[in-house]
Design a protein around this motif. Structure first.
Motif, short mmCIF file in Angstrom:
data_model
loop_
_atom_site.label_atom_id
_atom_site.label_comp_id
_atom_site.label_asym_id
_atom_site.label_seq_id
_atom_site.Cartn_x
_atom_site.Cartn_y
_atom_site.Cartn_z
N ASP A 9 0.81 -1.22 0.00
CA ASP A 9 0.00 0.00 0.00
C ASP A 9 0.84 1.26 0.00
N ARG A 10 2.14 1.15 -0.30
CA ARG A 10 3.02 2.32 -0.30
C ARG A 10 3.76 2.42 -1.64
N GLY A 13 7.13 4.09 -1.17
CA GLY A 13 8.13 3.20 -0.58
C GLY A 13 8.70 2.24 -1.61
N ASP A 61 -0.48 7.45 -7.75
CA ASP A 61 -1.47 7.30 -6.68
C ASP A 61 -2.70 8.19 -6.85
N GLY A 74 -4.03 -3.81 -0.22
CA GLY A 74 -3.08 -2.88 -0.82
C GLY A 74 -3.39 -2.58 -2.27
N ASN A 139 -0.95 0.90 -10.00
CA ASN A 139 -1.99 1.32 -9.07
C ASN A 139 -3.27 0.60 -9.48
N ASP A 518 5.70 -4.60 -0.03
CA ASP A 518 5.74 -4.01 -1.36
C ASP A 518 7.14 -4.04 -1.95
#
Length: 523
Positions: A9-10, A13, A61, A74, A139, A518
């Motif tokens: 979910d990042r 990152g 995002d 996620g 995404n 991730d």
């Protein structure tokens, strides 16, 4: 080819890790090799830094944040595609092709018939075990706020990897079996071509037009006019808050009544067709810059009804003395290339670009649909597509330029027997193309050498037949080639290079799936 799928979910990152040093400092020159139209057009293939990857993450995002959609497990879908170490390395263009086909077949793009997901493909060198690979980050919230299906995504990724192995001549994992996959084209482009009654897809036709126009032009303003002359429509992309600085461009096939215009950014057609790359071959003076801006503004006001501001040399047929002059230039260049280091791509790249452009211009003149001449142009162009951070592809002052040859080929006779002047120039171009082939062979790049050998061989017999007896086929000088690899230019697909405007309407409910880290495992 080994796919490895994870969820998280990042996005920031994940991309920060991919563009960072790696767990053992193994990451080198992280850069994008592909992505959705707007993202890849805007960020290009420059080496990534932390600020850039965070900006990319925010753009990727945006659909999730704009629509307020949460995806259980996620919204960041991450897959690494890795080759075995013994397979060696692919070019950026080949990885770009593979990435595009992979996300298309995973139904993440508009070829699925739904709104697209935003995505990028990142390459950052070999893994610690020597595996060439890329990372794809998607995404899962589409640009209309709906969610992409990830039902059986692990199995689908394996199946698609098997298909791509077969299509691109890669090693097939024994665990996947041996059934052959069918080679296909992306449904959207093929369906559009069939509706128009054309055999080739729009991106191939446009690449030929842009390559021919660029090679035949002596400045940027002439390039705009020649694109219009070839039947394409073109529009500029101005720098932010400016109307006198052009940062890029898009081209499209002229639509039939009632059809939408489908734009392609120059970098979508091929790496060496971005506006910054094309400008490396044109003069940079205040007068030429103003002339170019004038033509770009005219196209911006109404691309379909563009009229040249200042028509130039493209309106006039060259005289016979130019055929003799340029034929002598090509012959002189061929002799100079004998002493050029095969590893010096700063020299070979512009030679390949100009030779490719000449074949593209001749194809534009003789072939209603892109045929053998166009294929020869595309094959030679791959040698010109070196990376922007590599040594700049500028020609030394002592090497003969053949940049104007394409303007002659564009005036070649269109019917019956070709002229002796065409035959002589064609012979010298073939010898120059043979020199590019020999360069790849000397550099132990047998796959590229085989592609060029095939493109210059029997496929051009129809061209040779229409020319006087002067022309002979190039002597075969290669050993039996290895299995051909996939096409080295990143095919384009329909899609605007401008970001999609999002219109949030309603929240959607999350889908169930346990979260995973991730950061994907590299092989």
């Amino acid at each position: 080819m080994m796919p490895n799928v994870t969820r998280g979910d990042r996005m920031g990152g994940l991309l920060s890790y991919l563009a960072g040093e790696g767990r053992r400092n193994e990451h080198t020159e992280p850069h994008l090799v592909n992505g959705d139209s707007a993202t890849f057009t805007y960020y290009g293939d420059a080496e990534l830094d932390r600020a850039t990857v965070l900006a990319i993450a925010r753009d990727l995002d945006e659909p999730r944040t704009a629509f307020g959609v949460e995806v259980r497990g996620g919204h960041v879908w991450h897959c690494s595609l890795s080759l075995r170490a013994e397979e060696g390395q692919l070019s950026d263009e080949q990885w770009s092709t593979i990435a595009q086909q992979f996300v298309d077949r995973m139904d993440f793009t508009e070829t699925s018939g739904r709104a697209q997901c935003r995505w990028v493909a990142v390459r950052h060198g070999l893994s610690t075990r020597g595996n060439d690979h890329i990372h794809i980050a998607v995404n899962l919230v589409r640009e209309d706020g709906t969610k992409a299906s990830i039902h059986h995504d692990y199995a689908r990724a394996q199946r698609i990897a098997r298909e791509l192995e077969q299509e691109h001549g890669l090693q097939v994992l024994e665990s996947r079996g041996s059934d052959m996959a069918m080679r296909g084209e992306r449904p959207g482009e093929r369906a559009s071509a069939e509706r128009r009654g054309e055999h080739s897809v729009a991106s191939v036709r446009l690449e030929r037009s842009v390559r021919a126009a660029a090679a035949a032009s002596v400045n940027e303003a002439e390039f705009v006019r020649r694109l219009h002359q070839a039947g394409a429509i073109v529009r500029p992309r101005f720098a932010a808050n400016r109307d006198d600085v052009v940062a890029g461009y898009s081209v499209a096939v002229r639509p039939k009544p009632g059809e939408p215009i489908v734009w392609y950014g120059g970098g979508r057609l091929a790496r060496d067709l971005t506006l910054p790359r094309l400008r490396q071959g044109w003069p940079d003076t205040p007068m030429s810059a103003q002339a170019a801006v004038d033509e770009w503004r005219a196209t911006w006001r109404n691309p379909l009804r563009y009229r040249p501001v200042a028509p130039g040399r493209e309106q006039h047929e060259p005289g016979p003395e130019l055929w003799r002059e340029y034929t002598a230039d090509v012959a002189a260049l061929r002799e100079q290339l004998r002493s050029v280091d095969p590893h010096n791509r700063a020299i070979w790249a512009p030679v390949a670009r100009d030779t490719s452009g000449a074949f593209a211009a001749w194809s534009q003149r003789l072939e209603t649909e892109p045929g053998p001449l166009a294929e020869a142009a595309r094959t030679l162009a791959r040698t010109a597509q070196i990376r922007s951070r590599d040594t700049a592809p500028t020609r030394t002052s002592t090497l003969r330029s053949i940049a104007g040859v394409a303007s002659l080929m564009a005036m070649a006779s269109t019917g019956g027997q070709g002229t002796m002047a065409e035959a002589m120039l064609f012979q010298q171009l073939m010898r120059t193309a043979q020199a590019i082939h020999d360069m790849h062979r000397a550099a132990e790049e047998s796959r590229r050498a085989a592609e060029i050998r095939d493109a210059l061989g029997a496929r051009l017999d129809r061209v040779r037949e229409r020319l006087p007896e002067l022309v002979a086929a190039p002597a075969a000088s290669t050993s039996e080639a290895v299995q051909r690899a996939a096409s080295g230019t990143a095919p384009a697909r329909p899609g605007s290079p401008l970001p999609t405007t999002l219109h949030p309407l309603r929240p959607t409910t999350p889908t169930a799936r346990p979260a995973q880290p991730d950061r994907g495992t590299e092989r």
